[in-house]
Scaffold this active site. Structure first.
Site, PDB file in Angstrom:
ATOM      1  N   CYS A   1       1.031  -1.444  -0.486  1.00  0.00           N
ATOM      2  CA  CYS A   1       0.071   0.215  -0.200  1.00  0.00           C
ATOM      3  C   CYS A   1       0.902   1.100   0.220  1.00  0.00           C
ATOM      4  O   CYS A   1       1.033   2.415  -0.346  1.00  0.00           O
ATOM      5  CB  CYS A   1      -0.992  -0.035   1.289  1.00  0.00           C
ATOM      6  SG  CYS A   1      -1.926  -1.616   1.953  1.00  0.00           S
TER       7      CYS A   1
ATOM      8  N   HIS B   1      -4.323   7.176   1.191  1.00  0.00           N
ATOM      9  CA  HIS B   1      -3.905   5.540   0.950  1.00  0.00           C
ATOM     10  C   HIS B   1      -5.395   5.147   0.877  1.00  0.00           C
ATOM     11  O   HIS B   1      -5.863   4.964   1.450  1.00  0.00           O
ATOM     12  CB  HIS B   1      -3.200   5.079   1.217  1.00  0.00           C
ATOM     13  CG  HIS B   1      -3.237   2.914   0.918  1.00  0.00           C
ATOM     14  ND1 HIS B   1      -3.476   2.452  -0.514  1.00  0.00           N
ATOM     15  CD2 HIS B   1      -3.705   2.051   2.119  1.00  0.00           C
ATOM     16  CE1 HIS B   1      -4.282   1.788  -0.384  1.00  0.00           C
ATOM     17  NE2 HIS B   1      -4.301   0.737   1.122  1.00  0.00           N
TER      18      HIS B   1
ATOM     19  N   ASN C   1     -10.535  -1.225  -2.226  1.00  0.00           N
ATOM     20  CA  ASN C   1      -8.952  -0.769  -1.901  1.00  0.00           C
ATOM     21  C   ASN C   1      -8.232  -1.915  -3.706  1.00  0.00           C
ATOM     22  O   ASN C   1      -7.568  -2.498  -3.476  1.00  0.00           O
ATOM     23  CB  ASN C   1      -8.758  -1.365  -0.791  1.00  0.00           C
ATOM     24  CG  ASN C   1      -7.215  -1.251  -0.884  1.00  0.00           C
ATOM     25  OD1 ASN C   1      -6.080  -0.419  -1.934  1.00  0.00           O
ATOM     26  ND2 ASN C   1      -6.708  -1.718   1.042  1.00  0.00           N
TER      27      ASN C   1
HETATM   28  O1  UT7 Z   1      -4.030  -1.106   2.890  1.00  0.00           O
HETATM   29  C1  UT7 Z   1      -4.233  -1.370   4.470  1.00  0.00           C
HETATM   30  C2  UT7 Z   1      -4.399  -2.855   4.199  1.00  0.00           C
HETATM   31  N1  UT7 Z   1      -6.171  -2.973   4.662  1.00  0.00           N
HETATM   32  C3  UT7 Z   1      -7.212  -2.059   6.232  1.00  0.00           C
HETATM   33  O2  UT7 Z   1      -6.459  -0.804   5.791  1.00  0.00           O
HETATM   34  C4  UT7 Z   1      -8.158  -2.260   6.076  1.00  0.00           C
HETATM   35  C5  UT7 Z   1      -8.478  -2.322   8.212  1.00  0.00           C
HETATM   36  N2  UT7 Z   1      -9.270  -2.633   9.083  1.00  0.00           N
HETATM   37  C6  UT7 Z   1     -10.411  -2.335   8.471  1.00  0.00           C
HETATM   38  O3  UT7 Z   1     -10.975  -1.963   7.819  1.00  0.00           O
HETATM   39  C7  UT7 Z   1     -11.682  -3.397   9.220  1.00  0.00           C
HETATM   40  O4  UT7 Z   1     -11.301  -4.175  10.179  1.00  0.00           O
HETATM   41  C8  UT7 Z   1     -12.474  -4.140   8.279  1.00  0.00           C
HETATM   42  C9  UT7 Z   1     -13.266  -3.505   6.684  1.00  0.00           C
HETATM   43  C10 UT7 Z   1     -11.720  -5.186   7.152  1.00  0.00           C
HETATM   44  C11 UT7 Z   1     -13.335  -4.916   9.050  1.00  0.00           C
HETATM   45  O5  UT7 Z   1     -13.945  -4.951  10.045  1.00  0.00           O
HETATM   46  P1  UT7 Z   1     -14.832  -4.705  11.641  1.00  0.00           P
HETATM   47  O6  UT7 Z   1     -15.358  -3.832  11.960  1.00  0.00           O
HETATM   48  O7  UT7 Z   1     -13.036  -4.940  12.390  1.00  0.00           O
HETATM   49  O8  UT7 Z   1     -15.036  -6.276  11.211  1.00  0.00           O
HETATM   50  P2  UT7 Z   1     -15.004  -7.474  12.482  1.00  0.00           P
HETATM   51  O9  UT7 Z   1     -13.985  -7.990  11.865  1.00  0.00           O
HETATM   52  O10 UT7 Z   1     -14.145  -7.359  13.642  1.00  0.00           O
HETATM   53  O11 UT7 Z   1     -15.953  -7.927  12.223  1.00  0.00           O
HETATM   54  C12 UT7 Z   1     -17.246  -8.147  12.343  1.00  0.00           C
HETATM   55  C13 UT7 Z   1     -18.613  -9.291  12.099  1.00  0.00           C
HETATM   56  C14 UT7 Z   1     -17.869 -10.448  12.269  1.00  0.00           C
HETATM   57  O12 UT7 Z   1     -18.671 -11.055  12.751  1.00  0.00           O
HETATM   58  P3  UT7 Z   1     -19.172 -11.425  14.388  1.00  0.00           P
HETATM   59  O13 UT7 Z   1     -18.103 -12.457  15.400  1.00  0.00           O
HETATM   60  O14 UT7 Z   1     -19.158 -10.253  14.940  1.00  0.00           O
HETATM   61  O15 UT7 Z   1     -20.336 -12.793  14.145  1.00  0.00           O
HETATM   62  C15 UT7 Z   1     -17.685 -10.883  11.044  1.00  0.00           C
HETATM   63  O16 UT7 Z   1     -17.777 -12.101  11.051  1.00  0.00           O
HETATM   64  O17 UT7 Z   1     -18.439  -8.650  10.605  1.00  0.00           O
HETATM   65  C16 UT7 Z   1     -18.240 -10.187  10.913  1.00  0.00           C
HETATM   66  N3  UT7 Z   1     -17.946  -9.830   9.128  1.00  0.00           N
HETATM   67  C17 UT7 Z   1     -18.440  -9.744   8.178  1.00  0.00           C
HETATM   68  N4  UT7 Z   1     -19.969  -9.796   7.633  1.00  0.00           N
HETATM   69  C18 UT7 Z   1     -20.010  -9.246   6.231  1.00  0.00           C
HETATM   70  C19 UT7 Z   1     -16.032  -9.576   8.636  1.00  0.00           C
HETATM   71  N5  UT7 Z   1     -16.280  -9.812   7.213  1.00  0.00           N
HETATM   72  C20 UT7 Z   1     -17.531  -9.618   6.495  1.00  0.00           C
HETATM   73  C21 UT7 Z   1     -18.381  -9.504   5.625  1.00  0.00           C
HETATM   74  N6  UT7 Z   1     -19.414  -9.593   5.482  1.00  0.00           N
HETATM   75  N7  UT7 Z   1     -17.791  -9.436   4.140  1.00  0.00           N
END
Ligand code: UT7
Length: 333
Positions: free
Chosen positions: A114, A260, A290
């Site tokens: 990135c 980014h 992204n």
């Molecule tokens: O370029 C640099 C690289 N990447 C980044 O900068 C990304 C940085 N991280 C993020 O943007 C966030 O952490 C995410 C968008 C990836 C995830 O958001 P979050 O608020 O941290 O969600 P989470 O991973 O804690 O997941 C929350 C819930 C989980 O379910 P439970 O355990 O609460 O029942 C996940 O299983 O959302 C669920 N989940 C989804 N649900 C629907 C995870 N991915 C998905 C999905 N669709 N695609």
């Protein structure tokens, strides 16, 4: 001090296929609402089978060459930033060179994910200031859609990424009027290498493609989303503050902040910490997702072509990603 490096042309190219959140709902367990709420993404572009990052990069390069009003034969060095090269080796720099019909000019690949564009810009700016090259083509391109884990296990990451490319031409500012790249600051912390990475194929495995390779799923990118989110939101503002101080500038002097495009919530958090009005933050993740190394130069090209960025504007770039690596750059346009 030699003349500053200036960006004299920009271009971007994304593959025509648009994949909306609703399209993803059909192939995986996700919802448009979840993706928009958590990331701000509505759609992204996916390349077709047979298209590699070098193909997207070549199209973007042709647009930047036209925009800079130069002959491609004038290019005397190529830098390519990607985490998704067409092949394990060689890198895409030489492939872009060959697809442009160029021979012999040096071509270097940058593997800083990135942060790849800012790392590459830093190298290009240094070469220009040292007087080594006169017209550098910098391309950044990704094809990520072909290797994402669309199962529940990988859905947090799979919904974020898109394919695309952008390019810039970098030259010495012959007018020497103060415009150009004012600074770049590069950082990394390899203790976090496995928090956002693709473990394999790895030459450490013998054989690299062992029985059960696919079942292990180590070939899919993996991310500790919360840790990446936290670090990105902290490190990008710090990198910007260091850059501003270095140049004797304050946040009020900044006309455009171009972070980014990792997640719109991260961009908004960075803006809040820096106390910069949201209107000054360039955000296009809703349409591209992204695109890793390509995200900053796509935003740059769109903003220049739309007239949002004007000559003399102060632009601050910042990025964070796998490595962890992060960076900032300040340019007077
Ligand atoms: O370029 C640099 C690289 N990447 C980044 O900068 C990304 C940085 N991280 C993020 O943007 C966030 O952490 C995410 C968008 C990836 C995830 O958001 P979050 O608020 O941290 O969600 P989470 O991973 O804690 O997941 C929350 C819930 C989980 O379910 P439970 O355990 O609460 O029942 C996940 O299983 O959302 C669920 N989940 C989804 N649900 C629907 C995870 N991915 C998905 C999905 N669709 N695609």
């Amino acid at each position: 001090m030699n003349k500053k490096a200036i960006i004299s042309g920009t271009g971007h190219y994304v593959p025509p296929k648009v994949v909306t959140n609703h399209d993803l709902e059909k192939v995986m367990n996700t919802t448009d609402e979840w993706i928009q709420q958590r990331s701000g993404i509505r759609e992204r572009h996916y390349a077709e089978e047979g298209i590699g990052s070098s193909d997207l990069a070549t199209q973007a390069a042709l647009r930047a060459i036209e925009d800079a009003q130069i002959d491609k034969e004038e290019i005397d060095f190529i830098i390519a930033a990607t985490l998704s090269p067409d092949h394990y080796f060689p890198g895409i720099g030489v492939l872009v060179q060959s697809k442009l019909g160029l021979t012999e000019v040096g071509a270097m690949d940058v593997r800083n994910q990135c942060s790849g564009f800012i790392y590459a810009l830093s190298a290009a700016s240094g070469y220009i200031q040292a007087g080594m090259y006169k017209k550098i083509l910098l391309v950044a391109a990704e094809v990520q859609s072909s290797n994402l884990d669309y199962s529940d296990e990988g859905r947090d990451l799979a919904v974020l990424f898109g394919d695309g490319a952008a390019a810039v031409i970098i030259e010495p500012n012959e007018k020497d009027d103060g415009r150009g790249v004012l600074s770049t600051h590069l950082f990394s912390d390899g203790r976090f290498a496995t928090e956002l990475w693709m473990d394999s194929p790895s030459p450490k495995d013998r054989p690299t493609f062992y029985p059960g390779f696919l079942e292990d799923k180590r070939h899919y990118p993996k991310m500790n989303g919360k840790l990446v989110f936290k670090n990105a939101s902290e490190k990008m503002p710090k990198a910007v503050q260091i850059a501003l101080k270095h140049n004797g500038l304050t946040i009020e002097d900044v006309d455009h902040l171009l972070p980014h495009q990792a997640n719109d919530r991260i961009s908004l958090m960075v803006a809040k910490i820096l106390k910069i009005p949201v209107e000054k933050v360039i955000r296009n993740i809703d349409r591209f997702g992204n695109t890793t190394a390509a995200s900053i130069p796509i935003g740059l090209d769109e903003s220049v072509k739309s007239g949002r960025i004007q000559q003399g504007d102060i632009i601050v770039l910042t990025a964070f990603g796998s490595g962890f690596t992060w960076a900032s750059a300040v340019m007077k346009w």
